[in-house]
Design a protein around this motif. Structure first.
Motif, PDB file in Angstrom:
ATOM      1  N   ASP A  48      46.163  31.195  49.496  1.00  0.00           N
ATOM      2  CA  ASP A  48      45.405  32.179  48.739  1.00  0.00           C
ATOM      3  C   ASP A  48      44.061  31.582  48.333  1.00  0.00           C
ATOM      4  N   ARG A  50      40.461  32.426  46.287  1.00  0.00           N
ATOM      5  CA  ARG A  50      39.880  33.366  45.330  1.00  0.00           C
ATOM      6  C   ARG A  50      38.649  34.030  45.929  1.00  0.00           C
ATOM      7  N   ASP A  54      34.181  41.245  47.295  1.00  0.00           N
ATOM      8  CA  ASP A  54      35.014  41.890  48.314  1.00  0.00           C
ATOM      9  C   ASP A  54      34.139  42.390  49.460  1.00  0.00           C
ATOM     10  N   HIS A 110      43.309  41.162  47.458  1.00  0.00           N
ATOM     11  CA  HIS A 110      44.223  41.862  46.553  1.00  0.00           C
ATOM     12  C   HIS A 110      44.139  41.205  45.177  1.00  0.00           C
ATOM     13  N   TYR A 111      44.586  41.929  44.190  1.00  0.00           N
ATOM     14  CA  TYR A 111      44.633  41.382  42.833  1.00  0.00           C
ATOM     15  C   TYR A 111      45.964  40.682  42.617  1.00  0.00           C
ATOM     16  N   ALA A 112      45.893  39.462  42.143  1.00  0.00           N
ATOM     17  CA  ALA A 112      47.120  38.741  41.826  1.00  0.00           C
ATOM     18  C   ALA A 112      47.759  39.358  40.582  1.00  0.00           C
ATOM     19  N   GLU A 113      49.048  39.209  40.480  1.00  0.00           N
ATOM     20  CA  GLU A 113      49.770  39.769  39.340  1.00  0.00           C
ATOM     21  C   GLU A 113      49.266  39.158  38.039  1.00  0.00           C
ATOM     22  N   ASN A 114      48.979  40.026  37.060  1.00  0.00           N
ATOM     23  CA  ASN A 114      48.498  39.607  35.737  1.00  0.00           C
ATOM     24  C   ASN A 114      47.193  38.814  35.809  1.00  0.00           C
ATOM     25  N   ALA A 115      46.381  39.127  36.816  1.00  0.00           N
ATOM     26  CA  ALA A 115      45.102  38.430  36.956  1.00  0.00           C
ATOM     27  C   ALA A 115      44.002  39.443  37.224  1.00  0.00           C
ATOM     28  N   GLU A 116      42.808  39.144  36.734  1.00  0.00           N
ATOM     29  CA  GLU A 116      41.671  40.033  36.939  1.00  0.00           C
ATOM     30  C   GLU A 116      40.888  39.699  38.200  1.00  0.00           C
ATOM     31  N   GLU A 117      41.176  38.549  38.810  1.00  0.00           N
ATOM     32  CA  GLU A 117      40.446  38.119  39.988  1.00  0.00           C
ATOM     33  C   GLU A 117      41.185  38.515  41.260  1.00  0.00           C
ATOM     34  N   GLN A 118      40.414  38.709  42.323  1.00  0.00           N
ATOM     35  CA  GLN A 118      40.996  39.019  43.616  1.00  0.00           C
ATOM     36  C   GLN A 118      41.225  37.747  44.424  1.00  0.00           C
TER      37      GLN A 118
END
Length: 239
Positions: A48, A50, A54, A110-118
């Motif tokens: 993954d 960051r 996009d 995609h957005y990670a769970e509980n995260a504001e970053e893609q």
């Protein structure tokens, strides 16, 4: 690559800015943040990265190393180099990226769970090369992402030497005069490594190849001149 590209020639801008690290620039072109693996970590099958923006994200990440995995020490880390398979196919003759099944699409951020970053999940391709440190520079220019010739030149030769382009004999003499033995060794190691990578991976951009070859030839001649000068100053021992 394409014959329509502008010719790559040195410019009069010889100062390499601090933000001109080739791997940083490569990540910036692909809109992802640079990342690393932990020391002595196994190479994962996916990674993954960051996403900063996009747009125009990579299709793969290469885990680049120049020491066989069996010889890695406890602190060794491969370089993680983002890449797009379509650009690589157009820009290089070698086939280092496995073919994807028909109908496959590029990874989507995609957005990670509980995260504001893609993040974008990329397949990881291990790649053993002759010289790992020069791979980001090779891809930066071989993929057609970078055209600033002074950036390439400043990575390969001292500024005073670049100023004499295109006169290889003069360039070599200045390099032999100005550089310390350690500087000559470092330039030689990097420029030879880049040249070996070019021979191994086969970039198509002839102007880039010409500049890299000129830098390597100038470096070889500068070291020859230094050895000759050193030998001439060794006092002879009387019989």
């Amino acid at each position: 690559m394409s014959g329509s590209r502008p010719r790559l020639l040195p410019s009069k801008q010889y100062i390499l800015a601090e933000d001109c690290d080739p791997l940083d620039l490569l990540c910036s072109h692909f809109n992802v943040a640079k990342t690393t693996l932990g020391p002595a970590s196994e190479i994962p099958t996916t990674l993954d990265m960051r996403v900063k923006r996009d747009a125009h994200t990579p299709s793969h990440v290469l885990a680049v190393f120049d020491i066989p995995e069996s010889e890695w020490g406890s602190s060794y880390q491969p370089l993680l180099v983002p890449i797009r398979v379509d650009l690589f196919t157009r820009g290089f003759r070698s086939k280092i990226i496995p073919l994807s099944p028909p109908g496959s699409t590029f990874p989507v951020p995609h957005y990670a769970e509980n995260a504001e970053e893609q993040f974008v999940t990329l397949p990881v391709v291990p790649l053993l090369v002759p010289h790992a440190p020069s791979i980001p520079l090779l891809f930066l220019f071989g993929l057609g992402l970078e055209r600033r010739s002074h950036l390439l030149c400043c990575c390969l030769l001292p500024a005073e030497v670049i100023g004499e382009f295109p006169a290889p004999p003069t360039m070599a003499n200045i390099m032999a005069t100005l550089c310390s033995d350690e500087q000559l060794r470092e330039h030689s190691k990097f420029n030879q490594g880049l040249w070996k990578n070019i021979l191994s991976l086969g970039p198509r951009d002839l102007h880039f190849i010409e500049l890299a070859q000129t830098a390597w030839n100038v470096t070889v001649e500068a070291r020859r001149i230094r050895r000759q000068d050193t030998a001439s100053h060794i006092p002879s021992v009387p019989n």
